[in-house]
Design a protein around this motif. Sequence first.
Motif, short mmCIF file in Angstrom:
data_model
loop_
_atom_site.label_atom_id
_atom_site.label_comp_id
_atom_site.label_asym_id
_atom_site.label_seq_id
_atom_site.Cartn_x
_atom_site.Cartn_y
_atom_site.Cartn_z
N ALA A 120 15.20 68.01 -24.49
CA ALA A 120 13.74 67.95 -24.72
C ALA A 120 13.32 69.13 -25.59
O ALA A 120 12.51 68.98 -26.52
CB ALA A 120 13.01 67.99 -23.38
N ALA A 121 13.88 70.30 -25.30
CA ALA A 121 13.51 71.51 -26.05
C ALA A 121 13.90 71.37 -27.51
O ALA A 121 13.09 71.68 -28.40
CB ALA A 121 14.19 72.72 -25.43
N LEU A 122 15.11 70.88 -27.78
CA LEU A 122 15.55 70.74 -29.18
C LEU A 122 14.63 69.77 -29.92
O LEU A 122 14.23 70.03 -31.06
CB LEU A 122 17.00 70.24 -29.23
CG LEU A 122 17.53 69.93 -30.64
CD1 LEU A 122 17.54 71.18 -31.51
CD2 LEU A 122 18.93 69.34 -30.58
N ALA A 123 14.26 68.69 -29.25
CA ALA A 123 13.39 67.69 -29.90
C ALA A 123 12.04 68.32 -30.24
O ALA A 123 11.53 68.13 -31.35
CB ALA A 123 13.22 66.50 -28.97
N VAL A 124 11.48 69.08 -29.31
CA VAL A 124 10.16 69.66 -29.55
C VAL A 124 10.23 70.77 -30.60
O VAL A 124 9.35 70.87 -31.47
CB VAL A 124 9.55 70.18 -28.22
CG1 VAL A 124 8.29 70.98 -28.48
CG2 VAL A 124 9.24 69.02 -27.30
N VAL A 125 11.28 71.57 -30.56
CA VAL A 125 11.41 72.64 -31.56
C VAL A 125 11.61 72.03 -32.95
O VAL A 125 11.04 72.51 -33.94
CB VAL A 125 12.58 73.59 -31.19
CG1 VAL A 125 12.90 74.55 -32.34
CG2 VAL A 125 12.24 74.39 -29.94
N THR A 126 12.37 70.95 -33.02
CA THR A 126 12.54 70.26 -34.31
C THR A 126 11.19 69.79 -34.84
O THR A 126 10.86 69.99 -36.01
CB THR A 126 13.48 69.03 -34.14
OG1 THR A 126 14.70 69.49 -33.56
CG2 THR A 126 13.77 68.38 -35.47
N LEU A 127 10.40 69.21 -33.95
CA LEU A 127 9.07 68.74 -34.34
C LEU A 127 8.21 69.90 -34.84
O LEU A 127 7.55 69.82 -35.87
CB LEU A 127 8.39 68.05 -33.15
CG LEU A 127 6.97 67.54 -33.36
CD1 LEU A 127 7.01 66.19 -34.07
CD2 LEU A 127 6.23 67.39 -32.04
N THR A 128 8.25 71.01 -34.08
CA THR A 128 7.37 72.15 -34.39
C THR A 128 7.80 72.85 -35.68
O THR A 128 6.96 73.23 -36.49
CB THR A 128 7.40 73.16 -33.22
OG1 THR A 128 7.21 72.46 -32.01
CG2 THR A 128 6.33 74.22 -33.37
N VAL A 129 9.12 73.04 -35.84
CA VAL A 129 9.60 73.84 -36.96
C VAL A 129 9.73 73.02 -38.25
O VAL A 129 9.32 73.47 -39.32
CB VAL A 129 10.96 74.50 -36.60
CG1 VAL A 129 11.57 75.21 -37.81
CG2 VAL A 129 10.77 75.50 -35.46
N LEU A 130 10.28 71.81 -38.13
CA LEU A 130 10.56 71.04 -39.35
C LEU A 130 9.43 70.09 -39.75
O LEU A 130 9.28 69.77 -40.92
CB LEU A 130 11.85 70.23 -39.18
CG LEU A 130 13.13 71.03 -38.97
CD1 LEU A 130 14.34 70.10 -38.93
CD2 LEU A 130 13.33 72.07 -40.06
#
Lengths: 355, 323
Positions: A120-130
């Motif tokens: 879940a964290a990787l998915a949200v960080v991907t959304l936020t950063v990329l």
Amino acid sequence: MSANGVPRQVVLRSPRERIALRLPVRGIVVALSLLVGPIAVSCVSLSTGSYGVALDEIWQTLRGVTISQAIDNVVWEFRFPRTICAALVGAMMALSGGVLQNATRNSLADPSLVGISQGAALAVVTLTVLFPELNSGLRPWIAFVGSILVAIAIRALSYTRQGGSTIRFILMGIGLSAFISSLTSILLTYGEIDRAMAALAWLAGSVNAASWGDVWTLGSWSAVLFASLMLLSRAMSAMRFGEAAATGLGAPVALVRNLQLAIAVGFAAIATSVVGPLGFVGLIAPHAAKRLAPAGMGLHLVLTALLGALLVGLADLVGRAAFAPIQIPAGILTSLIGVPVFVLLLVRSRATGSH
Amino acid sequence: MKFKHLVVALALVAAIASPAFAQETRSFTAANGTFDIPVAPQRIVALNDQIVALPLYELGAPVVGSAGRIDADGNFFMRGGMDTLGIDYANTDIEYVGGFNELDVEAIAALQPDLIIGGTYTDAAVIEQLQTIAPTLVIDNGALGLIETLKALADVSGKTGDFETRYARYLDNVARTKAYIGDTSAISATMTFMFPAGEELWVYRTGLGAISQLLSDLGFAQPAAVAALSENQASWSAELIQDLDADFIFGFYRQQPDATPEAVFAAYETFAPGWCQALTACQNGQVVLLPGPTFGSTMTGLELALDLVETHVAGRSFTPFAE
């Protein structure tokens, strides 16, 4: 304990006695006592914060009297949803851990240890950063997809010709969790610094931006998942004795295990999507529930949920009020409590030869 | 007559007690949308110390609260505040409202701000929450660059005139320095950022606050490898350190308490042993460590950076880099 060594129980029967529910007295007493905990923490949370509001003003505000727009905001928009979210997230993470432990028959299973929270964290960080231009309202759905994908990957990787191995599930989960955390670190290190900063705040696991929308999301999913869990609890009880015994008792083992994993992932994914990863709640609460009162599966899950709600509610209250205006994310406090508990459980499991 | 005085006094008290209601508003478009903001805000809360609070304070804007940091002794401080402007929470009326990524929304509400300013580093969910207190603007300093960010902050705080006066003086000083140096495009400079532990070397094409703005304003060139970076900054490989060679290599000390000049030079050696032999800039004493505030995003930072660069480039002789 009764004279013959069996715990004292009460039996609740439906009017025509078609359904009977046997509950241990101690379990009910503990559950009722635990219910007081989250309620008390909620009351203290509602009356504590950096914005000075007197108790009678809070009471009037809760009754719908507007003393000032600012107090209305603080009580209704900040404290109330935050308090409810903390309790709901705690209950969901605890239940996720409890169910995972049952499904894998491994007492160390926890959504943050086997990679579900990290997915879940990787998915949200991907959304936020990329993809910063995408609506942040997509966060819960993206987190859910991330968790589900990780759970499917672990399940597929741990599958053998003999079927799904629980110890392989845990080991694959731990390995995949480390791999996913590395990907998240890469994104945070090499992504645009402002985006990484925004993601870091969420990764610490904090309830500080909880809104009524989050309460609605958490509440509605909790209701659906918890009801499903209760329907599954009889079969889950049979699984406690091992797969062979459960099959003998007539439980559809593979189906129940898959449903349990789906529910555990659902709880963890939705909770993580709203507040970020909260480590160790899913590990501590089920164990503590077991030690507080031996109970059947249904009551055990209720106790686990109440303990999770109490733990995260307290962590959030202490984190925001003890050193205010310094704000310590709830995730940091749950990890501070969780790591020693985890070590203790590892030592105990080594001593008893269990896993 | 007494009654009339009483009414006037009450009206005055009401006006002071609720500035938001008494204020004239205007429309402003920020990175997160268009908002009605006060023409002359009276109580501004900054969600970042270095990027928002300091430039606002420098312009004379009424900053009543700011996010900040906590030092090893548990004291709150504004990054660059004492170095650049001589201000901190202890010697101003600015209240600490949490870390820039762990804000205390109730502490912000208690300050009764009429304008809140953050950036893209602020969690979007927190920005939404803060909208219930006061218009909360996201100023995208990364996209705007330093000067446009300062202009935007001056605009929203009603201090455009003050900014323009100071900016014009800065541009005059830049022109003076260029006249001293001559053809600035023939001089190359690399901007680096090294932490005292020496774990990573960051190289900046742009976006390193006042110093990168100044070098760009002066018209300095960059090594080809740096100019070719697709991002603002990159974590550099020790094996490619010679690609950074230039007339001047700038770095920083004092960005943290343990970042002394000696510690930062030692960190370069830790990162790439023998680095100084690989770089003619270092061989000729042209690796220049600047004090931390020169990369802060303020007019004061720009002026300090200008003075230091002028001193090092125009105020003494140097050995030009030859490939």
